[in-house]
Design a protein around this motif. Sequence first.
Motif, PDB file in Angstrom:
ATOM      1  N   MET A 158      -3.664  46.015  -2.628  1.00 36.42           N
ATOM      2  CA  MET A 158      -3.862  44.907  -3.550  1.00 36.42           C
ATOM      3  C   MET A 158      -5.282  44.947  -4.110  1.00 36.42           C
ATOM      4  N   ARG A 159      -5.400  44.594  -5.372  1.00 37.82           N
ATOM      5  CA  ARG A 159      -6.720  44.568  -6.004  1.00 37.82           C
ATOM      6  C   ARG A 159      -7.168  43.094  -6.074  1.00 37.82           C
ATOM      7  N   ILE A 160      -8.240  42.797  -5.365  1.00 34.75           N
ATOM      8  CA  ILE A 160      -8.671  41.402  -5.204  1.00 34.75           C
ATOM      9  C   ILE A 160     -10.130  41.233  -5.630  1.00 34.75           C
ATOM     10  N   ALA A 161     -10.365  40.268  -6.514  1.00 32.62           N
ATOM     11  CA  ALA A 161     -11.752  39.940  -6.892  1.00 32.62           C
ATOM     12  C   ALA A 161     -12.293  38.895  -5.921  1.00 32.62           C
ATOM     13  N   LEU A 162     -13.537  39.089  -5.499  1.00 30.65           N
ATOM     14  CA  LEU A 162     -14.200  38.145  -4.583  1.00 30.65           C
ATOM     15  C   LEU A 162     -15.411  37.522  -5.277  1.00 30.65           C
ATOM     16  N   GLY A 163     -15.610  36.238  -5.023  1.00 31.34           N
ATOM     17  CA  GLY A 163     -16.800  35.601  -5.582  1.00 31.34           C
ATOM     18  C   GLY A 163     -16.937  34.186  -5.081  1.00 31.34           C
ATOM     19  N   GLY A 164     -17.870  33.456  -5.671  1.00 24.86           N
ATOM     20  CA  GLY A 164     -18.010  32.057  -5.275  1.00 24.86           C
ATOM     21  C   GLY A 164     -19.296  31.429  -5.760  1.00 24.86           C
ATOM     22  N   ILE A 165     -19.236  30.116  -5.874  1.00 25.84           N
ATOM     23  CA  ILE A 165     -20.436  29.316  -6.134  1.00 25.84           C
ATOM     24  C   ILE A 165     -20.387  28.194  -5.097  1.00 25.84           C
ATOM     25  N   VAL A 166     -21.378  28.187  -4.223  1.00 32.98           N
ATOM     26  CA  VAL A 166     -21.330  27.281  -3.074  1.00 32.98           C
ATOM     27  C   VAL A 166     -22.492  26.297  -3.113  1.00 32.98           C
ATOM     28  N   HIS A 167     -22.161  25.031  -3.263  1.00 31.74           N
ATOM     29  CA  HIS A 167     -23.217  24.017  -3.216  1.00 31.74           C
ATOM     30  C   HIS A 167     -22.652  22.678  -2.782  1.00 31.74           C
ATOM     31  N   GLU A 168     -23.322  22.068  -1.799  1.00 29.18           N
ATOM     32  CA  GLU A 168     -23.015  20.698  -1.416  1.00 29.18           C
ATOM     33  C   GLU A 168     -24.070  19.833  -2.096  1.00 29.18           C
ATOM     34  N   THR A 169     -23.635  19.038  -3.046  1.00 34.22           N
ATOM     35  CA  THR A 169     -24.583  18.284  -3.863  1.00 34.22           C
ATOM     36  C   THR A 169     -24.783  16.871  -3.334  1.00 34.22           C
ATOM     37  N   ASN A 170     -26.038  16.548  -3.055  1.00 39.75           N
ATOM     38  CA  ASN A 170     -26.424  15.194  -2.660  1.00 39.75           C
ATOM     39  C   ASN A 170     -27.079  14.588  -3.900  1.00 39.75           C
ATOM     40  N   THR A 171     -26.337  13.727  -4.605  1.00 39.22           N
ATOM     41  CA  THR A 171     -26.851  13.241  -5.897  1.00 39.22           C
ATOM     42  C   THR A 171     -28.120  12.402  -5.730  1.00 39.22           C
ATOM     43  N   TYR A 172     -28.329  11.866  -4.531  1.00 45.30           N
ATOM     44  CA  TYR A 172     -29.528  11.054  -4.301  1.00 45.30           C
ATOM     45  C   TYR A 172     -30.772  11.930  -4.082  1.00 45.30           C
ATOM     46  N   ALA A 173     -30.543  13.212  -3.794  1.00 49.81           N
ATOM     47  CA  ALA A 173     -31.663  14.113  -3.485  1.00 49.81           C
ATOM     48  C   ALA A 173     -32.489  14.458  -4.711  1.00 49.81           C
ATOM     49  N   VAL A 174     -31.987  14.117  -5.894  1.00 52.10           N
ATOM     50  CA  VAL A 174     -32.758  14.375  -7.111  1.00 52.10           C
ATOM     51  C   VAL A 174     -34.117  13.670  -7.007  1.00 52.10           C
TER      52      VAL A 174
ATOM     53  N   MET B 206      -9.964  42.771 -14.446  1.00 52.50           N
ATOM     54  CA  MET B 206      -8.505  42.719 -14.644  1.00 52.50           C
ATOM     55  C   MET B 206      -7.955  44.120 -14.921  1.00 52.50           C
ATOM     56  N   PRO B 207      -6.726  44.469 -14.552  1.00 57.25           N
ATOM     57  CA  PRO B 207      -5.758  43.581 -13.902  1.00 57.25           C
ATOM     58  C   PRO B 207      -6.039  43.409 -12.401  1.00 57.25           C
ATOM     59  N   LEU B 208      -5.776  42.201 -11.913  1.00 58.30           N
ATOM     60  CA  LEU B 208      -6.024  41.853 -10.518  1.00 58.30           C
ATOM     61  C   LEU B 208      -4.740  41.320  -9.886  1.00 58.30           C
ATOM     62  N   ASP B 209      -4.631  41.486  -8.553  1.00 57.98           N
ATOM     63  CA  ASP B 209      -3.505  40.872  -7.832  1.00 57.98           C
ATOM     64  C   ASP B 209      -3.853  39.460  -7.370  1.00 57.98           C
ATOM     65  N   ALA B 210      -5.156  39.211  -7.186  1.00 57.21           N
ATOM     66  CA  ALA B 210      -5.571  37.876  -6.740  1.00 57.21           C
ATOM     67  C   ALA B 210      -7.069  37.705  -6.913  1.00 57.21           C
ATOM     68  N   VAL B 211      -7.490  36.426  -6.967  1.00 52.34           N
ATOM     69  CA  VAL B 211      -8.916  36.088  -6.960  1.00 52.34           C
ATOM     70  C   VAL B 211      -9.153  35.196  -5.750  1.00 52.34           C
ATOM     71  N   VAL B 212     -10.105  35.595  -4.906  1.00 55.21           N
ATOM     72  CA  VAL B 212     -10.424  34.808  -3.706  1.00 55.21           C
ATOM     73  C   VAL B 212     -11.870  34.351  -3.807  1.00 55.21           C
ATOM     74  N   LEU B 213     -12.049  33.030  -3.711  1.00 55.95           N
ATOM     75  CA  LEU B 213     -13.378  32.442  -3.871  1.00 55.95           C
ATOM     76  C   LEU B 213     -13.858  31.767  -2.598  1.00 55.95           C
ATOM     77  N   ASP B 214     -15.176  31.629  -2.537  1.00 58.19           N
ATOM     78  CA  ASP B 214     -15.842  30.830  -1.518  1.00 58.19           C
ATOM     79  C   ASP B 214     -16.509  29.693  -2.288  1.00 58.19           C
ATOM     80  N   THR B 215     -15.994  28.474  -2.132  1.00 59.32           N
ATOM     81  CA  THR B 215     -16.651  27.312  -2.749  1.00 59.32           C
ATOM     82  C   THR B 215     -16.802  26.226  -1.687  1.00 59.32           C
ATOM     83  N   HIS B 216     -17.536  25.193  -2.002  1.00 61.65           N
ATOM     84  CA  HIS B 216     -17.788  24.139  -1.008  1.00 61.65           C
ATOM     85  C   HIS B 216     -16.806  22.979  -1.126  1.00 61.65           C
TER      86      HIS B 216
END
Length: 497
Positions: free
Chosen positions: A1-17, A94-104
Amino acid sequence: MRIALGGIVHETNTYAVQSFGMTTMDSFDVRRGEAIATYAGTRTFMGGMLFAAEANDHDVVPVLHAFAQPSGTIDGEAYRTLRDDLVAGIAAAMPLDAVVLDTHGAGIAEGIDDLESDLGQSIREVIGFDVPLISTLDLHGAITQEMGDLYDLLLGVYEYPHVDMYERGIEAIEAVPNLVSGEWNPTTHVERLPLLLPTSSTTIAPAGDIRDRCLELERVEGVLRCAFFHGFPFTDIPAAGASVVVTTNADPALARAVAQQIAAEVWDRREEFRLESLTPEIAIRQAQRVIVERGGPVVINDTADNPGGGTPGDATHVLRALIEANPENSCFGYIFDPQVAEQAHDAGAGSTIEISLGGKHDDLHGSPLEITVYVKSTSDGRFVYTTPMLAGARANYGPMARLQMGGRGGIDILVGSARSQVFDAEVFSLHGIDVTRFDLVVLKSSQHFRAGFDELATEVITADSPGLTTLRVENFDHPRVDGPRWPIDPEAAWVAD
Ligand SMILES: [Zn+2]
Protein backbone atom coordinates in the motif's frame (compact mmCIF):
# COMPACT_ATOMS: atom_id res chain seq x y z
CA MET A 1 0.00 0.00 0.00
CA ARG A 2 1.17 3.51 -0.76
CA ILE A 3 0.53 5.72 2.27
CA ALA A 4 1.26 9.41 2.80
CA LEU A 5 2.26 10.40 6.35
CA GLY A 6 2.08 13.85 7.87
CA GLY A 7 0.55 16.04 10.51
CA ILE A 8 0.15 19.38 12.20
CA VAL A 9 0.08 19.01 15.96
CA HIS A 10 -0.89 21.79 18.32
CA GLU A 11 -2.88 22.05 21.52
CA THR A 12 -4.02 25.65 21.54
CA ASN A 13 -4.59 27.50 24.80
CA THR A 14 -6.39 30.64 23.61
CA TYR A 15 -5.67 32.39 26.91
CA ALA A 16 -1.91 31.91 26.45
CA VAL A 17 -1.82 34.72 23.90
CA GLN A 18 -1.51 37.01 26.95
CA SER A 19 1.86 35.46 27.86
CA PHE A 20 3.62 34.98 24.53
CA GLY A 21 1.31 36.31 21.84
CA MET A 22 0.32 34.23 18.82
CA THR A 23 2.08 30.98 18.01
CA THR A 24 4.30 31.72 15.02
CA MET A 25 6.14 29.57 12.51
CA ASP A 26 9.30 29.83 14.65
CA SER A 27 7.55 27.83 17.38
CA PHE A 28 7.09 24.79 15.12
CA ASP A 29 9.47 21.88 14.78
CA VAL A 30 8.82 21.19 11.08
CA ARG A 31 10.16 17.98 9.56
CA ARG A 32 9.77 17.46 5.84
CA GLY A 33 10.14 14.31 3.76
CA GLU A 34 12.78 11.88 4.98
CA ALA A 35 13.41 14.03 8.09
CA ILE A 36 10.17 12.56 9.46
CA ALA A 37 12.06 9.25 9.79
CA THR A 38 13.83 10.77 12.82
CA TYR A 39 10.70 9.79 14.76
CA ALA A 40 11.51 6.11 14.14
CA GLY A 41 12.25 4.23 17.35
CA THR A 42 10.41 6.72 19.58
CA ARG A 43 7.24 5.97 21.53
CA THR A 44 5.29 8.65 19.69
CA PHE A 45 2.37 8.48 17.21
CA MET A 46 4.77 8.93 14.32
CA GLY A 47 7.15 6.35 15.79
CA GLY A 48 4.30 3.82 15.80
CA MET A 49 3.26 4.70 12.24
CA LEU A 50 6.80 4.33 10.91
CA PHE A 51 7.26 1.01 12.71
CA ALA A 52 3.99 -0.47 11.38
CA ALA A 53 4.58 0.82 7.86
CA GLU A 54 7.96 -0.88 7.73
CA ALA A 55 6.74 -4.08 9.40
CA ASN A 56 3.93 -4.37 6.85
CA ASP A 57 6.11 -3.42 3.91
CA HIS A 58 4.06 -0.39 2.93
CA ASP A 59 5.39 2.21 0.54
CA VAL A 60 5.48 5.29 2.77
CA VAL A 61 5.60 8.87 1.52
CA PRO A 62 6.55 11.12 4.47
CA VAL A 63 5.33 14.60 3.58
CA LEU A 64 5.39 17.14 6.41
CA HIS A 65 5.10 16.93 10.19
CA ALA A 66 4.87 20.07 12.31
CA PHE A 67 4.72 20.15 16.10
CA ALA A 68 4.71 23.09 18.48
CA GLN A 69 4.56 23.11 22.28
CA PRO A 70 1.07 24.01 23.50
CA SER A 71 0.71 27.79 23.36
CA GLY A 72 -1.57 30.56 22.12
CA THR A 73 -3.67 30.67 18.94
CA ILE A 74 -1.63 29.90 15.80
CA ASP A 75 -0.87 32.81 13.52
CA GLY A 76 -3.21 32.42 10.53
CA GLU A 77 -0.52 32.74 7.90
CA ALA A 78 1.76 30.26 9.66
CA TYR A 79 -1.01 27.66 9.77
CA ARG A 80 -2.01 28.20 6.13
CA THR A 81 1.62 27.83 5.03
CA LEU A 82 1.97 24.51 6.88
CA ARG A 83 -1.41 23.27 5.67
CA ASP A 84 -0.82 24.22 2.05
CA ASP A 85 2.66 22.62 2.06
CA LEU A 86 1.24 19.41 3.51
CA VAL A 87 -1.67 19.33 1.06
CA ALA A 88 0.62 20.09 -1.91
CA GLY A 89 2.92 17.26 -0.82
CA ILE A 90 -0.02 14.86 -0.65
CA ALA A 91 -1.20 15.98 -4.09
CA ALA A 92 2.27 15.40 -5.51
CA ALA A 93 2.37 11.92 -3.98
CA MET A 94 -0.87 10.79 -5.68
CA PRO A 95 -2.00 8.16 -6.48
CA LEU A 96 -2.22 7.04 -2.84
CA ASP A 97 -4.01 4.20 -1.04
CA ALA A 98 -4.38 6.22 2.15
CA VAL A 99 -3.35 9.34 4.06
CA VAL A 100 -2.43 8.91 7.74
CA LEU A 101 -2.05 11.99 9.90
CA ASP A 102 -0.91 12.89 13.38
CA THR A 103 -3.05 15.74 14.71
CA HIS A 104 -4.04 16.85 18.21
CA GLY A 105 -7.72 17.74 18.00
CA ALA A 106 -7.45 21.01 19.94
CA GLY A 107 -5.68 23.05 17.28
CA ILE A 108 -6.89 26.60 16.63
CA ALA A 109 -5.55 29.14 14.15
CA GLU A 110 -6.61 32.74 13.69
CA GLY A 111 -10.12 32.57 12.22
CA ILE A 112 -10.13 28.75 12.27
CA ASP A 113 -11.68 27.24 15.40
CA ASP A 114 -11.33 23.65 14.24
CA LEU A 115 -7.91 23.18 12.68
CA GLU A 116 -8.34 19.44 12.20
CA SER A 117 -11.58 19.86 10.20
CA ASP A 118 -10.03 22.60 8.10
CA LEU A 119 -7.04 20.36 7.38
CA GLY A 120 -9.26 17.33 6.69
CA GLN A 121 -11.38 19.39 4.30
CA SER A 122 -8.32 20.65 2.42
CA ILE A 123 -6.95 17.12 2.05
CA ARG A 124 -10.33 15.74 0.93
CA GLU A 125 -10.37 18.34 -1.85
CA VAL A 126 -7.24 16.65 -3.19
CA ILE A 127 -7.81 12.95 -2.44
CA GLY A 128 -11.61 12.81 -2.57
CA PHE A 129 -13.62 10.48 -0.34
CA ASP A 130 -12.46 7.20 -1.90
CA VAL A 131 -8.98 7.36 -0.39
CA PRO A 132 -9.04 6.66 3.37
CA LEU A 133 -8.03 9.51 5.66
CA ILE A 134 -7.05 8.54 9.20
CA SER A 135 -5.74 10.64 12.07
CA THR A 136 -4.38 9.84 15.49
CA LEU A 137 -5.45 12.28 18.20
CA ASP A 138 -4.79 13.44 21.72
CA LEU A 139 -7.60 12.81 24.23
CA HIS A 140 -7.62 16.53 24.96
CA GLY A 141 -8.97 17.25 21.51
CA ALA A 142 -12.26 19.11 21.04
CA ILE A 143 -13.85 16.70 18.59
CA THR A 144 -16.64 17.80 16.26
CA GLN A 145 -19.06 15.83 14.08
CA GLU A 146 -17.47 17.57 11.10
CA MET A 147 -14.19 15.85 11.98
CA GLY A 148 -16.02 12.57 12.42
CA ASP A 149 -17.44 12.95 8.90
CA LEU A 150 -14.19 14.05 7.24
CA TYR A 151 -11.94 11.31 8.61
CA ASP A 152 -12.53 7.58 8.15
CA LEU A 153 -10.99 6.88 11.51
CA LEU A 154 -10.12 9.08 14.49
CA LEU A 155 -7.73 7.22 16.76
CA GLY A 156 -7.41 9.07 20.05
CA VAL A 157 -5.23 7.84 22.88
CA TYR A 158 -7.13 6.13 25.68
CA GLU A 159 -4.61 6.96 28.37
CA TYR A 160 -3.66 10.08 30.29
CA PRO A 161 -0.62 10.11 30.72
CA HIS A 162 -0.61 9.40 26.99
CA VAL A 163 1.51 6.24 27.21
CA ASP A 164 -0.29 4.66 24.23
CA MET A 165 0.57 7.09 21.42
CA TYR A 166 2.87 4.52 19.81
CA GLU A 167 0.16 1.84 19.80
CA ARG A 168 -2.40 4.22 18.26
CA GLY A 169 0.13 5.07 15.55
CA ILE A 170 0.51 1.36 14.75
CA GLU A 171 -3.28 0.94 14.60
CA ALA A 172 -3.61 3.85 12.19
CA ILE A 173 -1.38 2.05 9.68
CA GLU A 174 -2.84 -1.38 10.34
CA ALA A 175 -6.35 -0.06 9.64
CA VAL A 176 -5.44 0.91 6.06
CA PRO A 177 -5.93 -2.52 4.37
CA ASN A 178 -9.31 -2.97 6.09
CA LEU A 179 -10.47 0.39 4.76
CA VAL A 180 -9.03 -0.06 1.29
CA SER A 181 -10.59 -3.52 0.87
CA GLY A 182 -13.97 -2.22 2.01
CA GLU A 183 -14.10 -4.70 4.88
CA TRP A 184 -14.57 -1.67 7.08
CA ASN A 185 -17.07 0.94 6.05
CA PRO A 186 -16.79 3.29 9.03
CA THR A 187 -19.35 5.74 10.30
CA THR A 188 -18.57 7.96 13.28
CA HIS A 189 -20.84 9.57 15.85
CA VAL A 190 -19.45 12.41 17.97
CA GLU A 191 -21.48 12.94 21.13
CA ARG A 192 -20.44 16.25 22.62
CA LEU A 193 -20.83 16.91 26.34
CA PRO A 194 -21.19 20.42 27.79
CA LEU A 195 -18.28 19.78 30.16
CA LEU A 196 -15.06 21.68 30.79
CA LEU A 197 -13.16 19.05 32.75
CA PRO A 198 -10.14 19.77 34.91
CA THR A 199 -7.08 17.59 34.27
CA SER A 200 -8.06 13.94 34.90
CA SER A 201 -5.55 11.09 34.88
CA THR A 202 -6.79 7.71 33.66
CA THR A 203 -4.59 6.11 36.33
CA ILE A 204 -7.41 6.88 38.77
CA ALA A 205 -11.23 7.12 38.83
CA PRO A 206 -13.41 8.41 37.30
CA ALA A 207 -11.44 8.83 34.03
CA GLY A 208 -9.94 5.34 34.41
CA ASP A 209 -13.38 3.77 34.85
CA ILE A 210 -14.75 5.56 31.79
CA ARG A 211 -11.76 4.37 29.76
CA ASP A 212 -12.49 0.79 30.86
CA ARG A 213 -16.15 1.11 29.83
CA CYS A 214 -15.10 2.41 26.40
CA LEU A 215 -12.81 -0.58 25.91
CA GLU A 216 -15.59 -2.92 27.02
CA LEU A 217 -18.06 -1.45 24.50
CA GLU A 218 -15.41 -1.57 21.80
CA ARG A 219 -15.79 -5.35 21.95
CA VAL A 220 -19.45 -5.12 20.92
CA GLU A 221 -19.96 -6.60 17.43
CA GLY A 222 -19.75 -3.86 14.81
CA VAL A 223 -18.01 -1.29 17.02
CA LEU A 224 -14.63 -0.35 15.59
CA ARG A 225 -13.77 2.38 18.03
CA CYS A 226 -15.02 3.91 21.27
CA ALA A 227 -13.08 6.68 22.99
CA PHE A 228 -13.75 9.36 25.57
CA PHE A 229 -12.09 12.69 24.76
CA HIS A 230 -11.63 14.86 27.85
CA GLY A 231 -11.40 18.03 25.76
CA PHE A 232 -9.27 21.03 26.65
CA PRO A 233 -10.87 23.51 29.04
CA PHE A 234 -8.36 26.33 28.51
CA THR A 235 -9.69 27.32 25.17
CA ASP A 236 -12.54 29.57 24.18
CA ILE A 237 -14.08 28.21 20.98
CA PRO A 238 -17.69 27.23 20.24
CA ALA A 239 -16.98 23.47 20.50
CA ALA A 240 -14.89 23.58 23.70
CA GLY A 241 -15.67 20.58 25.87
CA ALA A 242 -15.56 16.81 26.27
CA SER A 243 -16.91 14.27 23.79
CA VAL A 244 -17.39 10.57 23.17
CA VAL A 245 -16.39 9.39 19.70
CA VAL A 246 -17.68 6.05 18.44
CA THR A 247 -17.03 4.50 15.04
CA THR A 248 -18.93 1.46 13.84
CA ASN A 249 -18.86 -0.59 10.70
CA ALA A 250 -21.68 1.04 8.69
CA ASP A 251 -24.08 1.24 11.63
CA PRO A 252 -24.83 4.88 12.53
CA ALA A 253 -27.56 3.94 15.03
CA LEU A 254 -25.16 1.70 16.95
CA ALA A 255 -22.47 4.41 16.94
CA ARG A 256 -24.95 6.89 18.39
CA ALA A 257 -26.29 4.46 21.01
CA VAL A 258 -22.85 3.46 22.28
CA ALA A 259 -21.62 7.07 22.37
CA GLN A 260 -24.68 8.16 24.32
CA GLN A 261 -24.31 5.30 26.77
CA ILE A 262 -20.76 6.43 27.65
CA ALA A 263 -21.81 10.09 27.61
CA ALA A 264 -24.53 9.36 30.17
CA GLU A 265 -22.00 7.73 32.47
CA VAL A 266 -19.59 10.66 32.16
CA TRP A 267 -22.38 13.15 32.81
CA ASP A 268 -23.61 11.29 35.89
CA ARG A 269 -20.12 11.21 37.37
CA ARG A 270 -19.11 14.76 36.50
CA GLU A 271 -18.71 15.90 40.12
CA GLU A 272 -16.05 13.23 40.63
CA PHE A 273 -13.81 14.98 38.08
CA ARG A 274 -13.39 17.96 40.39
CA LEU A 275 -10.14 17.63 42.30
CA GLU A 276 -9.24 19.29 45.56
CA SER A 277 -7.31 22.49 44.88
CA LEU A 278 -4.46 22.72 47.44
CA THR A 279 -2.43 25.91 47.78
CA PRO A 280 1.35 25.47 47.40
CA GLU A 281 1.80 26.08 51.15
CA ILE A 282 -0.66 23.35 52.11
CA ALA A 283 0.74 20.94 49.53
CA ILE A 284 4.25 21.43 50.95
CA ARG A 285 3.03 20.92 54.55
CA GLN A 286 1.25 17.72 53.50
CA ALA A 287 4.40 16.53 51.77
CA GLN A 288 6.51 17.20 54.86
CA ARG A 289 4.14 15.08 56.90
CA VAL A 290 4.34 12.18 54.45
CA ILE A 291 8.14 12.43 54.45
CA VAL A 292 8.21 12.11 58.26
CA GLU A 293 5.76 9.23 58.28
CA ARG A 294 6.84 7.24 55.24
CA GLY A 295 9.97 8.83 53.81
CA GLY A 296 10.61 10.32 50.39
CA PRO A 297 10.68 11.14 47.67
CA VAL A 298 7.33 12.88 47.72
CA VAL A 299 6.54 14.53 44.39
CA ILE A 300 4.62 17.81 44.26
CA ASN A 301 3.39 18.78 40.80
CA ASP A 302 2.80 22.43 39.97
CA THR A 303 -0.33 21.79 37.92
CA ALA A 304 -1.30 25.42 37.28
CA ASP A 305 1.91 26.14 35.35
CA ASN A 306 2.07 23.17 32.99
CA PRO A 307 3.84 24.24 29.79
CA GLY A 308 2.28 21.11 28.28
CA GLY A 309 -1.01 23.02 28.49
CA GLY A 310 0.32 26.30 27.13
CA THR A 311 1.58 28.08 30.27
CA PRO A 312 4.79 30.14 30.42
CA GLY A 313 6.67 27.59 32.56
CA ASP A 314 8.14 30.38 34.67
CA ALA A 315 5.47 30.69 37.38
CA THR A 316 6.94 31.39 40.78
CA HIS A 317 4.00 30.66 43.12
CA VAL A 318 5.09 27.12 44.06
CA LEU A 319 8.83 27.82 44.02
CA ARG A 320 8.32 30.86 46.26
CA ALA A 321 6.37 28.74 48.76
CA LEU A 322 9.12 26.11 48.63
CA ILE A 323 11.84 28.66 49.32
CA GLU A 324 9.84 30.08 52.22
CA ALA A 325 9.20 26.64 53.73
CA ASN A 326 12.88 25.79 53.11
CA PRO A 327 12.50 22.04 53.55
CA GLU A 328 15.64 19.92 53.76
CA ASN A 329 16.83 17.95 50.78
CA SER A 330 14.45 19.23 48.11
CA CYS A 331 14.76 19.92 44.40
CA PHE A 332 12.72 21.86 41.86
CA GLY A 333 12.72 21.07 38.16
CA TYR A 334 12.45 23.20 36.23
CA ILE A 335 11.69 26.83 35.65
CA PHE A 336 11.85 28.40 32.17
CA ASP A 337 14.18 31.39 32.26
CA PRO A 338 16.71 31.68 29.41
CA GLN A 339 18.16 34.90 30.85
CA VAL A 340 19.05 33.28 34.18
CA ALA A 341 20.36 30.16 32.42
CA GLU A 342 22.65 32.39 30.37
CA GLN A 343 23.71 34.30 33.47
CA ALA A 344 24.64 31.00 35.15
CA HIS A 345 26.54 29.81 32.07
CA ASP A 346 28.46 33.09 31.91
CA ALA A 347 29.35 32.97 35.61
CA GLY A 348 30.20 29.27 35.49
CA ALA A 349 30.03 26.44 38.02
CA GLY A 350 31.37 27.39 41.43
CA SER A 351 30.24 31.00 41.32
CA THR A 352 27.58 32.77 43.34
CA ILE A 353 25.15 35.02 41.49
CA GLU A 354 22.21 37.26 42.25
CA ILE A 355 19.27 36.51 40.00
CA SER A 356 15.77 37.65 39.21
CA LEU A 357 14.13 34.30 38.48
CA GLY A 358 10.90 33.60 36.58
CA GLY A 359 7.61 35.48 36.59
CA LYS A 360 8.58 37.42 33.50
CA HIS A 361 5.73 36.87 31.04
CA ASP A 362 2.49 38.03 32.60
CA ASP A 363 0.86 38.97 35.90
CA LEU A 364 -0.93 35.67 36.47
CA HIS A 365 2.06 33.45 37.20
CA GLY A 366 3.72 35.42 40.02
CA SER A 367 6.52 37.97 40.22
CA PRO A 368 10.24 37.26 39.76
CA LEU A 369 12.15 35.79 42.71
CA GLU A 370 15.07 38.00 43.72
CA ILE A 371 17.50 35.48 45.18
CA THR A 372 21.19 34.65 45.55
CA VAL A 373 22.22 31.22 44.33
CA TYR A 374 25.30 29.06 43.92
CA VAL A 375 25.89 27.68 40.41
CA LYS A 376 26.47 23.97 40.99
CA SER A 377 26.60 22.94 37.34
CA THR A 378 25.52 23.86 33.83
CA SER A 379 24.47 21.73 30.87
CA ASP A 380 23.32 21.86 27.25
CA GLY A 381 19.83 20.64 28.27
CA ARG A 382 19.95 17.65 25.90
CA PHE A 383 18.96 14.13 26.89
CA VAL A 384 16.78 11.20 25.80
CA TYR A 385 13.44 10.50 27.50
CA THR A 386 12.95 7.15 29.24
CA THR A 387 9.27 7.55 30.26
CA PRO A 388 6.96 4.96 28.66
CA MET A 389 5.21 7.94 27.07
CA LEU A 390 8.11 9.26 25.01
CA ALA A 391 10.95 6.74 25.37
CA GLY A 392 13.63 7.24 22.76
CA ALA A 393 12.61 10.79 21.84
CA ARG A 394 15.25 13.48 22.20
CA ALA A 395 14.74 16.46 24.49
CA ASN A 396 16.47 19.78 24.07
CA TYR A 397 15.73 22.33 26.78
CA GLY A 398 18.61 24.59 25.66
CA PRO A 399 21.24 25.89 28.10
CA MET A 400 20.36 24.75 31.63
CA ALA A 401 21.79 25.24 35.10
CA ARG A 402 21.54 23.64 38.54
CA LEU A 403 21.35 26.39 41.12
CA GLN A 404 21.53 25.89 44.89
CA MET A 405 20.08 27.92 47.71
CA GLY A 406 21.15 27.80 51.36
CA GLY A 407 19.17 26.11 54.06
CA ARG A 408 20.12 22.93 55.90
CA GLY A 409 19.88 20.49 53.04
CA GLY A 410 19.29 23.30 50.61
CA ILE A 411 17.09 23.56 47.55
CA ASP A 412 18.37 22.60 44.13
CA ILE A 413 16.64 24.58 41.37
CA LEU A 414 16.91 23.68 37.69
CA VAL A 415 16.61 26.47 35.13
CA GLY A 416 16.03 25.84 31.42
CA SER A 417 15.88 27.76 28.15
CA ALA A 418 12.97 26.01 26.40
CA ARG A 419 9.42 25.56 27.68
CA SER A 420 8.41 22.02 28.56
CA GLN A 421 6.72 20.10 31.29
CA VAL A 422 8.76 17.44 33.09
CA PHE A 423 8.02 13.90 31.87
CA ASP A 424 10.63 11.81 33.70
CA ALA A 425 13.66 12.05 35.99
CA GLU A 426 16.16 12.39 33.13
CA VAL A 427 16.34 16.18 33.34
CA PHE A 428 17.34 15.84 37.00
CA SER A 429 19.88 13.06 36.24
CA LEU A 430 21.42 15.29 33.59
CA HIS A 431 22.41 17.64 36.41
CA GLY A 432 23.67 14.99 38.81
CA ILE A 433 20.44 14.78 40.80
CA ASP A 434 19.27 11.29 41.76
CA VAL A 435 15.66 12.10 42.68
CA THR A 436 15.31 8.90 44.71
CA ARG A 437 17.78 10.36 47.21
CA PHE A 438 15.76 13.55 47.69
CA ASP A 439 12.89 13.90 50.15
CA LEU A 440 10.89 16.36 48.10
CA VAL A 441 10.81 16.67 44.32
CA VAL A 442 8.79 19.53 42.84
CA LEU A 443 8.08 19.72 39.11
CA LYS A 444 5.88 21.41 36.53
CA SER A 445 3.32 19.09 34.92
CA SER A 446 -0.35 18.17 35.35
CA GLN A 447 -0.44 14.40 34.72
CA HIS A 448 2.16 13.22 32.19
CA PHE A 449 4.89 13.16 34.86
CA ARG A 450 3.02 10.28 36.51
CA ALA A 451 4.26 7.88 33.84
CA GLY A 452 7.82 8.67 34.90
CA PHE A 453 7.43 9.32 38.65
CA ASP A 454 4.50 7.30 40.06
CA GLU A 455 6.67 4.25 40.64
CA LEU A 456 9.45 6.05 42.48
CA ALA A 457 7.36 8.49 44.55
CA THR A 458 6.14 7.69 48.06
CA GLU A 459 3.23 9.95 47.24
CA VAL A 460 2.20 12.51 44.63
CA ILE A 461 0.59 15.74 45.84
CA THR A 462 -0.83 18.31 43.44
CA ALA A 463 -0.33 22.00 44.20
CA ASP A 464 -2.68 24.49 42.58
CA SER A 465 -2.33 28.27 42.25
CA PRO A 466 -3.27 31.00 39.81
CA GLY A 467 -2.11 29.88 36.37
CA LEU A 468 -3.22 29.10 32.85
CA THR A 469 -3.73 25.41 33.66
CA THR A 470 -5.20 25.68 37.15
CA LEU A 471 -7.62 23.01 38.40
CA ARG A 472 -10.12 25.86 38.71
CA VAL A 473 -11.31 25.83 35.11
CA GLU A 474 -14.19 28.07 36.17
CA ASN A 475 -11.66 30.92 36.53
CA PHE A 476 -11.74 31.44 32.77
CA ASP A 477 -14.49 33.20 30.87
CA HIS A 478 -15.71 31.34 27.81
CA PRO A 479 -17.81 33.91 25.92
CA ARG A 480 -17.55 32.01 22.61
CA VAL A 481 -18.81 28.56 23.68
CA ASP A 482 -21.98 27.46 21.87
CA GLY A 483 -23.98 26.81 25.04
CA PRO A 484 -23.76 26.57 28.83
CA ARG A 485 -20.82 24.59 30.21
CA TRP A 486 -20.47 22.75 33.49
CA PRO A 487 -19.03 23.65 36.01
CA ILE A 488 -19.18 27.34 35.03
CA ASP A 489 -22.89 27.38 34.34
CA PRO A 490 -25.26 25.44 36.59
CA GLU A 491 -27.79 25.39 33.74
CA ALA A 492 -25.53 23.22 31.62
CA ALA A 493 -27.27 19.94 30.84
CA TRP A 494 -26.52 16.97 28.65
CA VAL A 495 -29.55 15.32 27.14
CA ALA A 496 -29.40 12.46 24.63
CA ASP A 497 -31.21 13.54 21.49
ZN1 LIG B 1 -3.21 15.58 25.96
